[in-house]
Design an enzyme around this catalytic site. Structure first.
Site, mmCIF file in Angstrom:
data_model
loop_
_atom_site.group_PDB
_atom_site.id
_atom_site.type_symbol
_atom_site.label_atom_id
_atom_site.label_comp_id
_atom_site.label_asym_id
_atom_site.label_seq_id
_atom_site.Cartn_x
_atom_site.Cartn_y
_atom_site.Cartn_z
ATOM 1 N N HIS A 191 58.844 30.835 79.531
ATOM 2 C CA HIS A 191 59.059 30.402 80.918
ATOM 3 C C HIS A 191 57.971 29.448 81.367
ATOM 4 O O HIS A 191 58.207 28.538 82.154
ATOM 5 C CB HIS A 191 59.106 31.630 81.825
ATOM 6 C CG HIS A 191 60.407 32.341 81.719
ATOM 7 N ND1 HIS A 191 60.531 33.691 81.824
ATOM 8 C CD2 HIS A 191 61.653 31.858 81.514
ATOM 9 C CE1 HIS A 191 61.802 34.022 81.683
ATOM 10 N NE2 HIS A 191 62.492 32.928 81.486
ATOM 11 N N GLU A 433 84.171 15.486 59.785
ATOM 12 C CA GLU A 433 82.936 15.396 58.997
ATOM 13 C C GLU A 433 83.204 15.605 57.516
ATOM 14 O O GLU A 433 82.299 15.560 56.691
ATOM 15 C CB GLU A 433 81.875 16.370 59.523
ATOM 16 C CG GLU A 433 82.363 17.795 59.725
ATOM 17 C CD GLU A 433 81.343 18.684 60.448
ATOM 18 O OE1 GLU A 433 80.175 18.322 60.555
ATOM 19 O OE2 GLU A 433 81.744 19.775 60.887
ATOM 20 N N ASP A 457 77.070 15.260 58.398
ATOM 21 C CA ASP A 457 77.787 15.766 57.237
ATOM 22 C C ASP A 457 78.667 14.696 56.598
ATOM 23 O O ASP A 457 78.774 14.626 55.385
ATOM 24 C CB ASP A 457 78.644 16.983 57.623
ATOM 25 C CG ASP A 457 77.808 18.232 57.655
ATOM 26 O OD1 ASP A 457 77.065 18.462 56.679
ATOM 27 O OD2 ASP A 457 77.856 18.968 58.647
ATOM 28 N N CYS A 504 78.851 12.725 67.230
ATOM 29 C CA CYS A 504 77.809 13.655 67.683
ATOM 30 C C CYS A 504 76.746 13.917 66.609
ATOM 31 O O CYS A 504 75.886 14.758 66.784
ATOM 32 C CB CYS A 504 78.423 14.969 68.163
ATOM 33 S SG CYS A 504 79.334 15.831 66.884
HETATM 34 C C1 PEP Z 1 77.148 16.593 61.949
HETATM 35 O O1 PEP Z 1 77.453 17.051 60.851
HETATM 36 O O2 PEP Z 1 76.952 15.383 62.187
HETATM 37 C C2 PEP Z 1 76.967 17.494 63.093
HETATM 38 C C3 PEP Z 1 76.833 17.039 64.327
HETATM 39 O O3 PEP Z 1 76.898 18.821 62.844
HETATM 40 P P1 PEP Z 1 75.647 19.588 62.188
HETATM 41 O O4 PEP Z 1 74.510 18.597 62.123
HETATM 42 O O5 PEP Z 1 75.395 20.721 63.074
HETATM 43 O O6 PEP Z 1 76.192 19.946 60.854
HETATM 44 MG MG MG Z 2 78.171 19.064 60.636
#
Ligand code: PEP
Ligand code: MG
Length: 576
Positions: A191, A433, A457, A504
């Site tokens: 915290h 992915e 990935d 992402c």
């Molecule tokens: C990815 O594979 O790009 C992803 C966002 O998932 P992680 O990195 O959690 O495998």
């Molecule tokens: Mg991934």
């Protein structure tokens, strides 16, 4: 010295040591007045509880919800009947002084919490000590130290700084009498760290032994971005520090002007800039960096942080808190992605020859359907009244999508049957992915509302390069023409089928690749919050049509070196 960087920024000043709360050598162990000690103790608890209530009101009044929440928790903890009864029991049965009895009880409780594997509960030990310090001060008639009157340019150094202590500081002192905080204990999710970040006080923690190396007035500096500390810095250290500090501040100032601006190119192509989060503690940074949504909530951390499978109810509380804190922002929550490099004892496979090609993500969830269902139910329940997308990782074929959708339907009927409220208006999506999914985005678009590309990935599976193996690190290359063609094929299939598409993985904020992704037609880029404003600045400097042209040219090039050179040449021309 190296520390855990808990609140970014650069601090240079003179050490001000915050003493441990009480000198125990001067405290008497026994009492001859048992009833007197019991009423002194009850009074100390009442006074402390009143102080805590006062703090809650102050924080609520100034709209500082995070701080108010912390003291709401203290208000509950201080009245814990077990601690009160045990303390009074020690006074009554052993004629122990109330101070000793309370210290003994609360120390035991704090040690029990500190020994737990759960990172969150572990850090609650600091809250117990904080409350104990407050009560003991009342018992012993010791005044709170006056942190409001610190010497100018102080860097607070302490074994630990409690939320109560840090809350005595106010924003006007930051950069004047409080330059930074160094503690021997603590971590990123304490915290105290949350409050330090809220007050923008540079801060580092986990610096074992610092108190033996400094005294009041020792000159010290630290880098709250990397965690580097220098005691009695040389002129060279100071020069280097000032350079980094000026750079950091100029960048921060410049980037702040990008808050609340649109994330759009000159020719009005809009991209949603979203944040990747792992839990509620990341929401503050998301808000202060003006992320527009959450593009990836990695729920496996809810499991990994506890090193066990949390119950449906526990997950429901956690997800609901995150959704509530996000307000109107859309949140894409990813179902459990255990396996590969994220192993959970008792759930992951014992030994797999190729864990990244093994029982991972949705594959594991479809096998362990009770766990999957508990998570889905927790999400569906928590999503009531919020804008939520449920996203499934590691999809490699349509069957997995259909089976997941069937399980979601079952979860809904089961929730309905037991009268539980759940969301019906959520969006459903999958991660792209795995190459076999990347090749069938047109088919996938018939079954989902959105997709998000996991480039971390996808790069490893397209290039057949283990993302953790440093021996083949050079081959893990996002400029590989095969990888970029795959990205383009996913994004154009999504566009053709009117499918919302995000990215992402960590390439989403790469300066040289963002123009390509925009040219390929990405709708959303999701990244750690600290990268949002610099990416918005970049997006606003681009032209969608130029990005499309760049994609056409890049896709004609045979080698990654040529591709890199082409993008960089364009960038330097732009700068010139
Ligand atoms: C990815 O594979 O790009 C992803 C966002 O998932 P992680 O990195 O959690 O495998
Ligand atoms: Mg991934």
């Amino acid at each position: 010295m190296k520390a855990i960087a808990v609140s970014p920024g650069y601090a240079h000043g003179k050490v001000f040591i915050l003493q441990d709360e009480v000198n125990w050598n001067n405290i008497s162990l026994q009492t001859n007045d048992v009833p007197g000690e019991v009423s002194k103790f009850n009074l100390a608890i009442q006074k402390s509880a009143a102080e805590i209530k006062e703090l809650i009101l102050q924080f609520k009044g100034s709209n500082q919800k995070d701080q108010a929440d912390i003291f709401e928790a203290h208000a509950l903890m201080i009245e814990d009947p077990e601690v009160l009864e045990q303390t009074i029991g020690l006074v009554q049965t052993q004629a122990m002084s109330a101070a000793w009895a309370y210290k003994k009880t609360s120390d035991g409780y704090a040690q029990m919490l500190a020994a737990l594997d759960d990172e969150y509960l572990k850090e609650r030990a600091a809250d117990v000590r904080d409350i104990a310090g407050r009560v003991l001060k009342h018992l012993l008639g010791k005044a709170q130290e006056n942190l409001k009157e610190l010497p100018l340019g102080s860097i607070l150094v302490a074994r630990d700084i409690t939320p109560s202590q840090i809350s005595l500081l106010d924003a006007k002192q930051v950069g004047v009498s409080v330059m930074g905080i160094i503690t021997e204990m603590g971590g990123k999710t304490s915290h105290t760290a949350i409050i330090a970040r809220a007050l923008e006080i540079p801060s580092v923690a986990g610096v074992q032994g610092i108190l033996e190396q400094v005294e009041n007035g020792t000159e010290i500096l630290f880098d709250g971005v990397t965690g580097q500390i220098k005691i009695q810095p040389t002129l060279e250290d100071i020069k280097d520090f000032n350079f980094k500090k000026n750079q950091f501040e100029a960048q921060k100032k410049d980037l702040l002007s990008f808050r609340r601006l649109k994330s759009e190119t000159h020719d009005k192509r809009t991209v949603r800039l979203a944040a990747n989060i792992g839990g509620v503690s990341d929401v503050f940074s998301l808000i202060s960096n003006d992320a527009e949504a959450v593009g990836l909530y990695r729920t496996e951390f809810v499991f990994l942080d506890r090193n066990r499978v949390p119950s449906q109810e526990e997950q429901f509380q956690i997800y609901r808190e995150v959704f509530e804190k996000l307000g109107e922002r859309h949140c894409i929550i990813r179902t459990l992605d255990i396996g590969g490099d994220k192993q959970l004892e008792g759930l992951s496979m014992d030994q797999e020859l190729n864990p990244f090609l093994g029982l991972r993500g949705v594959r594991l969830c479809l096998r362990e359907q009770n766990i999957f269902k508990d998570q889905l139910k927790a999400i569906l329940r928590a999503a009531v009244g919020h804008s939520v997308g449920i996203m499934v990782p590691m999809i490699s074929n349509i069957e997995e999508i259909l089976e997941t959708k069937k399980i979601i339907k079952e979860c809904q009927s089961e929730l309905r049957a037991c009268g539980q409220k759940f969301s019906e208006g959520f969006k459903f999506g999958v991660m792209i992915e795995v190459p076999s999914a990347a090749m069938i985005v047109d088919f996938i678009s018939r079954h989902v509302d959105f997709i998000s590309i996991g480039t971390n990935d996808l790069t490893q599976y397209i290039c057949a390069v283990d993302r953790l193996n440093d021996k083949v690190e050079k081959l893990y290359n996002p400029y590989n023409p095969g990888f970029l063609r795959t990205m383009n094929s996913i994004l154009s299939a999504a566009r053709k089928n009117n499918l919302h598409v995000g990215i992402c993985g960590s390439l989403a904020h790469e300066e040289f690749l963002v123009p390509l992704f925009i040219g390929m037609g990405v709708d959303e880029l999701s990244m750690t919050s600290q990268h949002i404003l610099q990416t918005r600045k970049l997006v606003r400097s681009l032209n969608y049509q130029d990005c499309q042209k760049l994609v056409e040219e890049v896709l004609q090039l045979e080698t990654s070196a040529e591709i890199k050179a082409k993008i960089q040449a364009g960038k330097s021309k732009e700068k010139a």
